[in-house]
Design a protein around this motif. Structure first.
Motif, PDB file in Angstrom:
ATOM      1  N   ALA A 144      34.552  18.310   9.220  1.00 47.33           N
ATOM      2  CA  ALA A 144      33.406  18.443  10.124  1.00 47.33           C
ATOM      3  C   ALA A 144      32.997  19.902  10.277  1.00 47.33           C
ATOM      4  O   ALA A 144      31.810  20.238  10.350  1.00 47.33           O
ATOM      5  N   ILE A 145      33.992  20.802  10.337  1.00 45.95           N
ATOM      6  CA  ILE A 145      33.701  22.234  10.489  1.00 45.95           C
ATOM      7  C   ILE A 145      32.954  22.763   9.265  1.00 45.95           C
ATOM      8  O   ILE A 145      31.947  23.480   9.400  1.00 45.95           O
ATOM      9  N   VAL A 146      33.409  22.422   8.066  1.00 44.96           N
ATOM     10  CA  VAL A 146      32.713  22.920   6.872  1.00 44.96           C
ATOM     11  C   VAL A 146      31.375  22.216   6.678  1.00 44.96           C
ATOM     12  O   VAL A 146      30.442  22.789   6.112  1.00 44.96           O
ATOM     13  N   MET A 147      31.248  20.988   7.161  1.00 41.70           N
ATOM     14  CA  MET A 147      29.949  20.311   7.130  1.00 41.70           C
ATOM     15  C   MET A 147      28.955  21.046   8.021  1.00 41.70           C
ATOM     16  O   MET A 147      27.778  21.226   7.653  1.00 41.70           O
ATOM     17  N   ALA A 148      29.423  21.487   9.185  1.00 42.42           N
ATOM     18  CA  ALA A 148      28.550  22.242  10.084  1.00 42.42           C
ATOM     19  C   ALA A 148      28.111  23.555   9.441  1.00 42.42           C
ATOM     20  O   ALA A 148      26.972  24.009   9.623  1.00 42.42           O
ATOM     21  N   ARG A 149      29.006  24.181   8.683  1.00 39.53           N
ATOM     22  CA  ARG A 149      28.635  25.414   7.986  1.00 39.53           C
ATOM     23  C   ARG A 149      27.547  25.154   6.960  1.00 39.53           C
ATOM     24  O   ARG A 149      26.610  25.948   6.813  1.00 39.53           O
ATOM     25  N   ARG A 150      27.657  24.040   6.234  1.00 42.50           N
ATOM     26  CA  ARG A 150      26.622  23.722   5.238  1.00 42.50           C
ATOM     27  C   ARG A 150      25.267  23.496   5.903  1.00 42.50           C
ATOM     28  O   ARG A 150      24.223  23.879   5.363  1.00 42.50           O
ATOM     29  N   ILE A 151      25.279  22.847   7.060  1.00 43.48           N
ATOM     30  CA  ILE A 151      24.026  22.502   7.735  1.00 43.48           C
ATOM     31  C   ILE A 151      23.389  23.735   8.370  1.00 43.48           C
ATOM     32  O   ILE A 151      22.186  23.972   8.241  1.00 43.48           O
ATOM     33  N   THR A 152      24.188  24.534   9.064  1.00 41.73           N
ATOM     34  CA  THR A 152      23.645  25.668   9.823  1.00 41.73           C
ATOM     35  C   THR A 152      23.589  26.957   9.011  1.00 41.73           C
ATOM     36  O   THR A 152      22.904  27.907   9.417  1.00 41.73           O
ATOM     37  N   ARG A 153      24.340  26.992   7.900  1.00 40.80           N
ATOM     38  CA  ARG A 153      24.466  28.211   7.089  1.00 40.80           C
ATOM     39  C   ARG A 153      25.040  29.370   7.906  1.00 40.80           C
ATOM     40  O   ARG A 153      24.656  30.522   7.736  1.00 40.80           O
ATOM     41  N   ARG A 154      25.940  29.021   8.805  1.00 37.32           N
ATOM     42  CA  ARG A 154      26.656  30.003   9.601  1.00 37.32           C
ATOM     43  C   ARG A 154      28.156  29.794   9.393  1.00 37.32           C
ATOM     44  O   ARG A 154      28.573  28.726   8.976  1.00 37.32           O
ATOM     45  N   ALA A 235      20.543  24.487  21.807  1.00 37.55           N
ATOM     46  CA  ALA A 235      19.625  25.576  22.148  1.00 37.55           C
ATOM     47  C   ALA A 235      19.847  26.796  21.266  1.00 37.55           C
ATOM     48  O   ALA A 235      18.918  27.571  21.015  1.00 37.55           O
ATOM     49  N   LYS A 236      21.084  26.955  20.770  1.00 37.54           N
ATOM     50  CA  LYS A 236      21.416  28.086  19.909  1.00 37.54           C
ATOM     51  C   LYS A 236      21.452  27.706  18.431  1.00 37.54           C
ATOM     52  O   LYS A 236      21.835  28.523  17.585  1.00 37.54           O
ATOM     53  N   GLY A 237      21.067  26.473  18.105  1.00 43.06           N
ATOM     54  CA  GLY A 237      21.063  26.049  16.713  1.00 43.06           C
ATOM     55  C   GLY A 237      22.433  25.715  16.158  1.00 43.06           C
ATOM     56  O   GLY A 237      22.613  25.645  14.933  1.00 43.06           O
ATOM     57  N   ALA A 238      23.410  25.513  17.032  1.00 39.33           N
ATOM     58  CA  ALA A 238      24.764  25.157  16.606  1.00 39.33           C
ATOM     59  C   ALA A 238      24.982  23.655  16.778  1.00 39.33           C
ATOM     60  O   ALA A 238      24.220  22.970  17.475  1.00 39.33           O
TER      61      ALA A 238
END
Length: 455
Positions: A144-154, A235-238
């Motif tokens: 889930a953490i690396v999926m969030a990185r792919r989506i947000t590019r953060r 609100a912060k795009g996370a």
């Protein structure tokens, strides 16, 4: 058919084919200091099958199994009653011998079971789509953490202090290879809100944050409302990642998806799978439909064939993702099929009403147990809202108390000193789990033993 080992001639032929003069040459890359210089002390070079069986059986008898005495262990693995029909059904040949459905056209039964499992998980978690399972809760959390990185590019993940330390450990290990920055903290024994650091998380969200990871109920049993945290993340795009290690709790509290979580993961062991001496378990993973193409693992979908009949297929399958390396959504390309089936059968037997009834029963017994234990001199209940697990503050270090209880045949909970070794502020914490399998006599026995140990 018995296994027949290789002959000396077989070994010589195989070594010759690879250019090695001896078996020892195969281990030249292992440092000399790491190699055994002789037989393992206390272990015979060989023994008969019956001798080995007797010795291992004697060792096994030293264990205290979950059903042999009062049992209050939890922290991510829970003892629930698993109906006998679950084991009966998963041991049918067509299920027990099946593997990953690489050829969907001849694996319709397996795919249908996975499709129904996905539907149950999605509804349980309050999400729109779920995959066909992961290996366990900790690997699902990392995915889930690396999926969030792919989506947000953060690349920065804020991790709640209330997340299971084993899940944090897995994330740290994997982050060494991906470069993800993990912002972690230790839980605190705060009265009314043990392990709850939502305020810290909300304040720390910035423009570099990919996700916030929070467990609910958390490792100390505290139940929180994640709605405000979800709003601040968005609100912060996370993204908000919610972790659930006790799925039965969702029969009584709002699902993470309803509270605004974008990805919900967790452990499904509590339903159908059983403790099983620590595994195998089954990871659950669900998310919003708009993120489905970034979801790891397998996804079984429903369709119709050329004749209009209902059929099932692998949709967005990751079978070949291991070939794509860094371009892959995930390198997990299978699922815990048999454990997922056990979870699904148990859920089907319970039904929605049954799950709610089971959750109510768990909570009622936990409340009664907490009230009883809190009356013991030297014990303080520090939880506010909880489900079936709560934390006690003892008048002395919890770890030796737990060992003393085990010697008396009582598995009396998990000491925080074991989960967080060397953290003095947590040494007196004891996490106690109560389920429908816990009898009133068990609680009385634990209370009496704790009173004796704390004198």
């Amino acid at each position: 058919m018995r296994y027949l080992p290789l002959t000396d001639a077989d070994r010589r032929e195989m070594l010759g084919a690879i250019g090695a003069s001896s078996i020892d040459d195969l281990f030249v890359d292992v440092p000399e200091a790491a190699r055994l210089s002789g037989p393992i002390p206390g272990l015979p070079l060989y023994a008969s099958e019956i001798a080995v069986e007797r010795q291992l059986s004697a060792m096994a008898r030293r264990n205290l199994s979950a059903g042999e005495g009062p049992f209050f262990l939890g922290c991510g693995a829970y003892r629930h009653h698993v109906p006998a029909s679950v084991d009966h059904l998963i041991q049918r040949g067509e299920f027990l011998t099946a593997y990953t459905p690489y050829q969907p056209e001849i694996a319709q039964g397996t795919l249908q079971a996975l499709f129904e499992f996905q539907t149950q998980v999605a509804r349980l978690y309050g999400c729109e789509v779920a995959n066909a399972s992961m290996y366990d809760g900790s690997t699902a959390c990392w995915e889930a953490i690396v999926m969030a990185r792919r989506i947000t590019r953060r690349g920065k993940a804020l991790i709640s202090a209330g997340l299971h330390p084993h899940y944090v450990s897995v994330a740290r290990t994997m982050a060494r290879f991906t470069g993800d920055q993990l912002d972690t903290a230790l839980p605190a024994l705060i009265d009314g809100r043990p392990g709850d650091d939502l305020d810290r998380l909300i304040a720390a969200i910035d423009d570099e944050t990919s996700c916030v990871v929070v467990q609910n109920p958390n490792i100390l049993g505290h139940v929180a409302d994640l709605s405000e945290l979800a709003e601040r993340c968005h609100a912060k795009g996370a993204l908000l990642i919610a972790v659930v290690t006790e799925p039965v709790s969702l029969g009584a509290i709002r699902s993470p998806g309803e509270m605004g979580a974008d990805i919900v993961v967790g452990e499904g062991q509590a339903l159908g799978v059983g403790l099983q001496f620590g595994g195998p378990y089954v990871g659950l993973f669900a998310t919003r439909e708009k993120f489905v193409r970034q979801m790891p693992g397998r996804l079984a979908g429903e369709t119709v064939d050329a004749d209009g009949k209902r059929g099932f297929v692998l949709t967005l399958s990751t079978r070949e993702q291991h070939i794509r390396r860094e371009k892959a959504t995930s390198n997990i390309c299978t699922n815990s099929g048999l454990c997922a089936l056990a979870f699904s059968i148990h859920m089907t037997l319970l039904g929605e009403k049954g799950l709610r009834d089971l959750a109510v029963l768990n909570h009622a017994r936990a409340v009664a147990a907490a009230d009883r234990l809190a009356r013991v001199p030297g014990i303080e209940l520090i939880n506010g809202p909880f489900f079936n697990e709560f934390t006690l503050r003892l008048a002395k270090e919890a770890r030796p108390v737990v060992r003393a209880l085990a010697e008396d045949g009582i598995l009396g909970g998990v000491s925080l000193g074991r989960l967080y070794p060397g953290v003095e502020a947590l040494a007196n914490g004891l996490v106690v789990a109560v389920t429908e399998t816990t009898h009133e006599d068990d609680v009385d026995e634990l209370a009496d033993a704790l009173e004796e140990a704390l004198r």
